[in-house]
Design a protein around this motif. Structure first.
Motif, PDB file in Angstrom:
ATOM      1  N   PRO A 131     -44.062   0.414  27.827  1.00 25.47           N
ATOM      2  CA  PRO A 131     -45.523   0.381  27.648  1.00 25.47           C
ATOM      3  C   PRO A 131     -45.946  -0.926  26.955  1.00 25.47           C
ATOM      4  CG  PRO A 131     -44.652   2.536  27.031  1.00 25.47           C
ATOM      5  CD  PRO A 131     -43.460   1.646  27.246  1.00 25.47           C
ATOM      6  N   GLY A 132     -46.999  -1.526  27.421  1.00 25.71           N
ATOM      7  CA  GLY A 132     -47.516  -2.738  26.804  1.00 25.71           C
ATOM      8  C   GLY A 132     -46.919  -4.017  27.343  1.00 25.71           C
TER       9      GLY A 132
ATOM     10  N   THR B  85     -46.399  -7.239  29.551  1.00 30.56           N
ATOM     11  CA  THR B  85     -47.311  -8.120  30.284  1.00 30.56           C
ATOM     12  C   THR B  85     -46.656  -8.572  31.586  1.00 30.56           C
ATOM     13  OG1 THR B  85     -46.468 -10.092  29.175  1.00 30.56           O
ATOM     14  CG2 THR B  85     -48.296  -8.916  28.110  1.00 30.56           C
ATOM     15  N   SER B  86     -47.446  -9.275  32.393  1.00 27.73           N
ATOM     16  CA  SER B  86     -46.915  -9.792  33.657  1.00 27.73           C
ATOM     17  C   SER B  86     -45.721 -10.718  33.445  1.00 27.73           C
ATOM     18  CB  SER B  86     -48.010 -10.513  34.445  1.00 27.73           C
ATOM     19  OG  SER B  86     -48.998  -9.599  34.855  1.00 27.73           O
ATOM     20  N   PRO B  87     -45.766 -11.664  32.473  1.00 32.03           N
ATOM     21  CA  PRO B  87     -44.600 -12.515  32.227  1.00 32.03           C
ATOM     22  C   PRO B  87     -43.370 -11.709  31.807  1.00 32.03           C
ATOM     23  CG  PRO B  87     -46.555 -13.523  31.290  1.00 32.03           C
ATOM     24  CD  PRO B  87     -46.957 -12.150  31.721  1.00 32.03           C
ATOM     25  N   ASP B  88     -43.588 -10.624  31.030  1.00 33.31           N
ATOM     26  CA  ASP B  88     -42.453  -9.791  30.622  1.00 33.31           C
ATOM     27  C   ASP B  88     -41.806  -9.125  31.832  1.00 33.31           C
ATOM     28  OD1 ASP B  88     -42.988 -10.400  27.958  1.00 33.31           O
ATOM     29  OD2 ASP B  88     -44.293  -8.660  27.694  1.00 33.31           O
ATOM     30  N   ILE B  89     -42.650  -8.594  32.728  1.00 37.97           N
ATOM     31  CA  ILE B  89     -42.126  -7.918  33.908  1.00 37.97           C
ATOM     32  C   ILE B  89     -41.451  -8.918  34.836  1.00 37.97           C
ATOM     33  CG2 ILE B  89     -42.758  -6.553  35.944  1.00 37.97           C
ATOM     34  CD1 ILE B  89     -45.116  -5.448  34.313  1.00 37.97           C
ATOM     35  N   ALA B  90     -42.054 -10.088  34.971  1.00 31.02           N
ATOM     36  CA  ALA B  90     -41.465 -11.127  35.819  1.00 31.02           C
ATOM     37  C   ALA B  90     -40.094 -11.528  35.293  1.00 31.02           C
ATOM     38  CB  ALA B  90     -42.388 -12.346  35.878  1.00 31.02           C
TER      39      ALA B  90
ATOM     40  N   ILE C 155     -49.370  -1.458  37.368  1.00 28.60           N
ATOM     41  CA  ILE C 155     -47.941  -1.188  37.147  1.00 28.60           C
ATOM     42  C   ILE C 155     -47.787  -0.183  36.010  1.00 28.60           C
ATOM     43  CG2 ILE C 155     -45.758  -2.229  36.465  1.00 28.60           C
ATOM     44  CD1 ILE C 155     -46.661  -4.795  37.789  1.00 28.60           C
ATOM     45  N   ARG C 156     -46.983   0.851  36.258  1.00 27.45           N
ATOM     46  CA  ARG C 156     -46.811   1.933  35.281  1.00 27.45           C
ATOM     47  C   ARG C 156     -45.470   1.825  34.578  1.00 27.45           C
ATOM     48  NH1 ARG C 156     -47.983   6.965  39.193  1.00 27.45           N
ATOM     49  NH2 ARG C 156     -46.319   5.881  40.306  1.00 27.45           N
ATOM     50  N   SER C 157     -45.438   2.245  33.327  1.00 28.86           N
ATOM     51  CA  SER C 157     -44.199   2.199  32.555  1.00 28.86           C
ATOM     52  C   SER C 157     -43.235   3.278  33.057  1.00 28.86           C
ATOM     53  CB  SER C 157     -44.496   2.411  31.073  1.00 28.86           C
ATOM     54  OG  SER C 157     -45.131   3.665  30.866  1.00 28.86           O
ATOM     55  N   GLY C 158     -41.951   3.052  32.801  1.00 29.75           N
ATOM     56  CA  GLY C 158     -40.934   3.997  33.234  1.00 29.75           C
ATOM     57  C   GLY C 158     -39.691   3.275  33.715  1.00 29.75           C
ATOM     58  N   THR C 159     -38.710   4.050  34.167  1.00 33.92           N
ATOM     59  CA  THR C 159     -37.466   3.484  34.695  1.00 33.92           C
ATOM     60  C   THR C 159     -37.430   3.710  36.196  1.00 33.92           C
ATOM     61  OG1 THR C 159     -36.280   3.901  32.620  1.00 33.92           O
ATOM     62  CG2 THR C 159     -34.951   3.555  34.606  1.00 33.92           C
TER      63      THR C 159
ATOM     64  N   THR D 169     -46.037   0.290  41.306  1.00 33.34           N
ATOM     65  CA  THR D 169     -47.420   0.797  41.250  1.00 33.34           C
ATOM     66  C   THR D 169     -47.553   2.196  41.831  1.00 33.34           C
ATOM     67  OG1 THR D 169     -47.923  -0.269  43.371  1.00 33.34           O
ATOM     68  CG2 THR D 169     -48.392  -1.525  41.365  1.00 33.34           C
ATOM     69  N   GLY D 170     -46.462   2.710  42.422  1.00 30.42           N
ATOM     70  CA  GLY D 170     -46.483   4.053  42.958  1.00 30.42           C
ATOM     71  C   GLY D 170     -47.322   4.190  44.205  1.00 30.42           C
ATOM     72  N   ARG D 171     -47.395   3.105  44.999  1.00 29.52           N
ATOM     73  CA  ARG D 171     -48.190   3.170  46.229  1.00 29.52           C
ATOM     74  C   ARG D 171     -47.531   4.067  47.279  1.00 29.52           C
ATOM     75  NH1 ARG D 171     -49.909  -3.193  47.159  1.00 29.52           N
ATOM     76  NH2 ARG D 171     -51.210  -3.420  45.330  1.00 29.52           N
TER      77      ARG D 171
END
Length: 299
Positions: free
Chosen positions: A240-241, A243-248, A276-280, A297-299
């Protein structure tokens, strides 16, 4: 190059503008200096600047995208178009939602025109064969009975073919062409076939380039990889929390992306940062960027 831009390669420039909602291309991009420069490169352009602007703006809108470059401060769209039997490539610059012309260069003869000319010769050859077959058939019929006035008229004009006669005898023409190993195509079918071959060639080259890049990264940084190449899936945890750079950074570390900049740019283009949702998540190693986004994103 991100996945969105790869999908634009080989497509008509006007369609890409509408699909991705880029600013419209207007005649304003042709300044007096640009008109003067294009006249020095292209032959047979109108003497009037207004006529030139109108003609070449339409030509650019119908051109085909061959490459898109991200230059940080602006984008460069490389498009190709044919003019007077020759191929040219122009670089269109998009900066601050405004279009401009960067360069124009000659790239070679228009092979499509040569192909169309070859098909035209084939059609003429097929017409001659069809005309001979038809005359043989008519000759055989006239030997069995007296020739009627209508048939005499047909025989006297059989050497002249108009559009209606061509349509009426298309089956005979196609059969004659197939017997000699030729394939008859309409101009629209031919253009579609050539454009598809160009697009497939571009996508293949990009895929080979990306594959080589991945192999070089694996060879040069074997100790930095945090993933097991024997596994077919990768587990990715989004806290949770983040950012885009963290996910990248996570995607690059797990071997699901080549570099962080591409991922951040793609997130921004598709506006999925907040979706984008938190989780594994368990993600296939062979997943594309769009596959990863759909999973996160669970599309």
């Amino acid at each position: 190059m991100n996945q969105v831009w790869i999908e634009a390669l080989g497509k008509e420039f006007k369609k890409v503008l509408n699909t991705f909602q880029y600013p419209p291309l207007t005649q304003d991009i042709f300044t007096s200096d640009v008109c003067k420069e294009w006249r020095s490169i292209l032959s047979g352009l109108p003497a009037s600047d207004e006529a030139l602007k109108q003609q070449m703006t339409k030509r650019l809108l119908k051109s085909t995208i061959v490459e898109i470059e991200d230059m940080d401060q602006y984008l460069l769209f490389h498009v190709k178009f044919a003019h007077k039997g020759e191929l040219y490539q122009a670089a269109l610059k998009l900066a601050n939602l405004t279009w401009g012309i960067d360069t124009l260069q000659y790239t070679g003869k228009d092979q499509k025109n040569r192909l169309i000319w070859g098909v035209s010769i084939t059609l003429v050859f097929a017409l001659l064969i069809a005309s001979w077959l038809l005359s043989q058939k008519l000759t055989h019929q006239t030997s069995a009975k007296q020739t009627s006035p209508a048939l005499e008229t047909s025989l006297s004009t059989s050497q002249w073919w108009d559009d209606e006669q061509f349509v009426n005898h298309i089956d005979v023409i196609q059969q004659a062409a197939e017997q000699h190993g030729y394939l008859l195509l309409t101009e629209e079918e031919l253009e579609t076939l050539v454009d598809k071959q160009v697009q497939d060639s571009i996508v293949t080259r990009l895929a080979e380039s990306e594959e080589k890049g991945d192999q070089q990264e694996e060879t040069s940084n074997p100790e930095e990889s945090e993933t097991d190449p024997d596994k077919e899936t990768v587990e990715l945890t989004i806290q949770p929390g983040m950012t885009s750079p963290d996910i990248a950074s996570q995607l690059v570390a797990k071997g699901l992306a080549r570099n962080e900049r591409e991922v951040i740019q793609l997130f921004r283009e598709l506006d999925v940062d907040k979706q984008i949702r938190s989780g594994t998540y368990t993600i296939p190693r062979a997943a594309t960027y769009m596959d990863v986004i759909d999973i996160l994103t669970g599309r």
